[in-house]
Design a protein around this motif. Structure first.
Motif, PDB file in Angstrom:
ATOM      1  N   ASN A  72     -11.485   4.133  -3.635  1.00  0.00           N
ATOM      2  CA  ASN A  72     -11.006   3.126  -2.963  1.00  0.00           C
ATOM      3  C   ASN A  72     -11.991   2.850  -1.664  1.00  0.00           C
ATOM      4  O   ASN A  72     -12.900   3.732  -1.436  1.00  0.00           O
ATOM      5  N   CYS A  88      -9.104   1.839   2.892  1.00  0.00           N
ATOM      6  CA  CYS A  88      -7.949   2.167   2.101  1.00  0.00           C
ATOM      7  C   CYS A  88      -7.943   3.749   2.133  1.00  0.00           C
ATOM      8  O   CYS A  88      -6.881   4.244   2.180  1.00  0.00           O
ATOM      9  N   ARG A 110      -4.733   5.286   3.718  1.00  0.00           N
ATOM     10  CA  ARG A 110      -3.795   5.998   2.623  1.00  0.00           C
ATOM     11  C   ARG A 110      -2.507   5.094   2.459  1.00  0.00           C
ATOM     12  O   ARG A 110      -1.643   5.530   1.959  1.00  0.00           O
ATOM     13  N   HIS A 111      -2.692   3.831   2.461  1.00  0.00           N
ATOM     14  CA  HIS A 111      -1.508   3.052   2.160  1.00  0.00           C
ATOM     15  C   HIS A 111      -1.648   2.724   0.316  1.00  0.00           C
ATOM     16  O   HIS A 111      -2.427   3.126   0.035  1.00  0.00           O
ATOM     17  N   THR A 112      -0.757   2.281   0.039  1.00  0.00           N
ATOM     18  CA  THR A 112      -0.288   1.967  -1.402  1.00  0.00           C
ATOM     19  C   THR A 112      -1.045   0.532  -1.666  1.00  0.00           C
ATOM     20  O   THR A 112      -1.554  -0.255  -0.850  1.00  0.00           O
ATOM     21  N   HIS A 113      -0.828   0.277  -2.698  1.00  0.00           N
ATOM     22  CA  HIS A 113      -1.529  -1.152  -3.109  1.00  0.00           C
ATOM     23  C   HIS A 113      -0.690  -2.146  -2.790  1.00  0.00           C
ATOM     24  O   HIS A 113      -1.355  -3.503  -2.744  1.00  0.00           O
ATOM     25  N   ASP A 114       0.609  -2.130  -2.545  1.00  0.00           N
ATOM     26  CA  ASP A 114       1.483  -3.229  -2.142  1.00  0.00           C
ATOM     27  C   ASP A 114       1.125  -3.735  -0.888  1.00  0.00           C
ATOM     28  O   ASP A 114       1.053  -3.265   0.108  1.00  0.00           O
ATOM     29  N   CYS A 174      -1.963  -4.500   0.120  1.00  0.00           N
ATOM     30  CA  CYS A 174      -3.200  -4.325   0.429  1.00  0.00           C
ATOM     31  C   CYS A 174      -4.168  -5.662   0.386  1.00  0.00           C
ATOM     32  O   CYS A 174      -4.209  -6.355  -0.731  1.00  0.00           O
ATOM     33  N   CYS A 205     -10.156  -1.669  -5.305  1.00  0.00           N
ATOM     34  CA  CYS A 205      -9.314  -0.674  -4.743  1.00  0.00           C
ATOM     35  C   CYS A 205      -7.909  -0.431  -5.544  1.00  0.00           C
ATOM     36  O   CYS A 205      -7.483  -1.168  -6.265  1.00  0.00           O
ATOM     37  N   HIS A 206      -7.536   0.750  -5.378  1.00  0.00           N
ATOM     38  CA  HIS A 206      -6.323   1.082  -6.078  1.00  0.00           C
ATOM     39  C   HIS A 206      -6.025   0.795  -7.592  1.00  0.00           C
ATOM     40  O   HIS A 206      -5.017   0.777  -8.117  1.00  0.00           O
ATOM     41  N   TYR A 242      -4.233  -1.343 -10.276  1.00  0.00           N
ATOM     42  CA  TYR A 242      -3.609  -2.615  -9.754  1.00  0.00           C
ATOM     43  C   TYR A 242      -4.684  -3.628  -9.421  1.00  0.00           C
ATOM     44  O   TYR A 242      -4.165  -4.691  -9.029  1.00  0.00           O
TER      45      TYR A 242
END
Length: 371
Positions: free
Chosen positions: A46, A50, A54-58, A60, A69-70, A73
């Protein structure tokens, strides 16, 4: 697509441009691709933002803005984006997002590990204590036993479909899924769902390494036989469904779907189309294209909204390329449907719409149907 195994470069990676060409071939086959870390089978790292948050793909922003990234996804069919990604790093490997590609890959392992308990070898199938398990050592054995119970040959021996030998000695057996029968991913040791010990399933929620990819451990090599995936065999489809791999069907609301005012405005603008098709015929086509996106409103999670919006955008891009619809009208239709299904996620939807339409623009739709 007919994958080829490129000549290995002196530095141990793919020859120059080999990964880019492989990624483009996959995308043109309708298989969304994403970068893998150079010389590895894992997704590219990532970006710093990111990694730091450390967030998720949702939700982003990177996905909407076309950054890789991710992992899967970020997978795309957009050739411009693909050229940009692999142009910035020709050493990237190529991964395919299995679910959106309509693929399910049986990943057979040959790890040297202690044999699992009897109730974990073939989940849901009792193996009496009286049966001697001597010689049962890997996923090649468990998948063969499962196939034998159906009086079918093992997928490992199925030379009518694409099979790829992995550097670790395993085997990837590629199949196409039937429309509306997408399969979920799992690991052979998974407690939630599993097909067989040391047999992973790469489907929705997972990705697969493309044949010809070179890693530090070796090459993902195509085996003798067919070089394209065939339709998933009926018996194997039934086993995947029995073991919980079938994606739950999306149940649409039986109540009438209210059309947002923005959608009504878009329909009004769309009546000024450039072709000979009548406005009502075009409206029916658009309604059909957007039906799956609208239906996501009844399912807050797990409705594959991103994939359905991407598919609708791809088709709308084809209508634009054929001169049946303006770019603005297509974007308005898609934006309104996305807002109805997932309110407040406009930025995420915009990225999906832009990517899908760009890919669909390469395939004009000159008929009254949709893909």
């Amino acid at each position: 697509m007919q994958p080829t195994v490129p000549t290995r470069a002196r530095n141990g990676g793919d020859p120059p441009q080999a990964s880019l060409h492989r990624a483009l071939r996959c995308a043109r086959q309708g298989w969304p691709v994403h970068p893998l870390a150079p010389g590895r089978k894992t997704p590219a790292a990532n970006c710093a933002d990111c990694q730091g948050s450390r967030h998720t793909h949702d939700g982003c922003a990177c996905l909407a803005e076309g950054r890789p990234c991710h992992g899967f996804y970020a997978a795309t069919l957009d050739e411009e984006r693909i050229r940009r990604w692999w142009g910035s790093n020709p050493n990237y490997g190529v991964g395919v997002a299995c679910g959106p590609a309509g693929l399910v890959v049986i990943d057979i392992d040959a790890h040297t590990t202690r044999l699992a308990d009897r109730d974990r070898l073939l989940p849901g199938i009792a193996i009496p204590d009286t049966i001697d398990l001597t010689g049962l050592e890997s996923g090649f054995h468990t998948i063969a036993v499962l196939a034998a119970l159906h009086e079918e040959p093992s997928p490992a021996d199925d030379d009518t479909t694409l099979r790829v030998r992995t550097p670790s000695g395993g085997l990837h057996v590629w199949y196409r899924t039937r429309p509306g029968h997408r399969m979920l991913s799992s690991t052979g040791a998974g407690k939630k769902r599993a097909l067989a010990w040391q047999v992973d399933v790469r489907g929705l929620g997972g990705y697969i390494v493309t044949p010809g990819t070179v890693t530090a451990g070796g090459t993902y090599a195509v085996q003798d036989g067919a070089r394209v995936p065939r339709l998933l065999p009926t018996w194997l489809s039934a086993e995947l469904e029995r073991t919980g791999h079938r994606e739950p069907p999306v149940v649409a609301s039986t109540a009438p779907v209210a059309v947002p005012s923005r959608a009504a405005q878009a329909i009004s603008r769309a009546r000024g189309l450039r072709g000979s098709t009548t406005g009502s015929a075009l409206d029916r086509t658009i309604a059909t294209v957007l039906a799956d996106v609208h239906a996501c409103a009844a399912v807050p999670e797990g409705a594959s909204f991103s994939e359905k919006l991407n598919r609708a955008a791809f088709t709308m891009g084809g209508l634009v390329a054929a001169g049946r619809l303006s770019v603005q009208a297509a974007e308005d239709h898609l934006t309104a449907a996305a807002e109805h299904a997932r309110p407040g996620q406009a930025r995420r939807a915009h990225g999906i719409i832009r990517s899908g339409m760009a890919a669909g623009h390469q395939r004009p739709l000159h008929t009254g149907g949709h893909t």
